[in-house]
Scaffold this active site. Structure first.
Site, mmCIF file in Angstrom:
data_model
loop_
_atom_site.group_PDB
_atom_site.id
_atom_site.type_symbol
_atom_site.label_atom_id
_atom_site.label_comp_id
_atom_site.label_asym_id
_atom_site.label_seq_id
_atom_site.Cartn_x
_atom_site.Cartn_y
_atom_site.Cartn_z
ATOM 1 C CE LYS A 1 -4.575 0.280 2.050
ATOM 2 N NZ LYS A 1 -5.339 0.274 3.309
HETATM 3 O O1 G3P Z 1 -8.148 0.677 4.774
HETATM 4 C C1 G3P Z 1 -8.312 2.022 4.648
HETATM 5 C C2 G3P Z 1 -9.695 2.570 4.854
HETATM 6 O O2 G3P Z 1 -10.669 1.627 4.608
HETATM 7 C C3 G3P Z 1 -9.859 3.340 6.130
HETATM 8 O O3 G3P Z 1 -11.169 3.519 6.544
HETATM 9 O O4 G3P Z 1 -12.836 4.125 8.263
HETATM 10 O O5 G3P Z 1 -10.421 4.765 8.606
HETATM 11 O O6 G3P Z 1 -11.816 5.920 6.909
HETATM 12 P P1 G3P Z 1 -11.574 4.648 7.640
#
Ligand code: G3P
Length: 214
Positions: free
Chosen positions: A83
């Site tokens: 990533k």
């Molecule tokens: O994996 C990255 C992403 O899905 C993060 O989600 O909920 O932290 O905005 P969030």
């Protein structure tokens, strides 16, 4: 549509894997910070449970550092995908890792142009964050639709991972727009299967079954 789980929690991953619908896993530094143990061991254990792409994120900000970290992470297991954050340095790292045969997932994508650049650099996956856009009152799903159209127009092979999913409707919309993958928190995955009419229907069938002559 492929379904990934967005967590570094091994119990959640094993449970979702047991349901037979899991295609991959995405992690990030925040998700790993919630787990106990060395992050490399956690990533390795995840790869041993799920036979699919498992994203691990670099934390360097310069291309050279990202490439070094990415190459190192890739030695953990063949399922590992690197990533990389969507920056100019990130683009350089994506180009280089792709040339070295290492798969990348471009993360923190918030616009269709960022996704276009990531695809041009050769990224395997691109991760638009829909929930974080919704949080700042911009419709996150709009960029998913734009990215899918742009990739179709130019036949990019990059797959769209809809990330930062907050509720089941995000997944419905992502599927309607033709996104390849959703990466979903465990709690939202559980909600996907539930419907009150299914529950009441089962209850009624079981009650009526008692009246059937056997
Ligand atoms: O994996 C990255 C992403 O899905 C993060 O989600 O909920 O932290 O905005 P969030």
């Amino acid at each position: 549509m492929k379904l990934f789980i967005d967590t570094a929690n091994l119990d959640e991953i094993k449970t979702a894997q047991s349901w037979g619908i899991l295609d991959g896993v995405t992690t990030n530094p925040t998700l790993l910070s919630r787990e106990k143990g060395n992050f490399r061991n956690i990533l390795r254990s995840i790869c041993e449970v799920v036979d699919g792409p498992v994203s691990g994120e670099v934390v360097s900000l310069d291309a050279e550092g990202m490439i070094k970290e990415g190459k190192d992470l890739a030695t953990i297991h063949s399922n590992i995908v690197i990533k990389i954050p969507m920056t100019l340095e990130g683009l350089k790292a994506i180009k280089s890792l792709t040339a070295a045969g290492i798969r990348t997932n471009t993360t923190l994508v918030f616009s269709p142009l960022q996704a276009l650049l990531a695809a041009k650099a050769g990224t395997t996956f691109v991760s638009p964050f829909v929930g974080r856009l919704d949080d700042i009152h911009q419709v996150g799903m709009d960029i998913v639709s734009q990215i899918v159209t742009i990739y179709e127009n130019y036949r990019y092979e990059t797959e769209v991972i809809v990330a930062s999913i907050r509720n089941p409707l995000h997944i419905v919309e992502a599927a309607m727009f033709g996104a390849h993958i959703c990466t979903i928190p465990f709690s939202v995955m559980q909600k996907m299967v539930k419907h009150p009419l299914t529950d009441s229907g089962i209850k009624r069938f079981l009650e009526d079954w008692k009246k059937v002559e056997k």
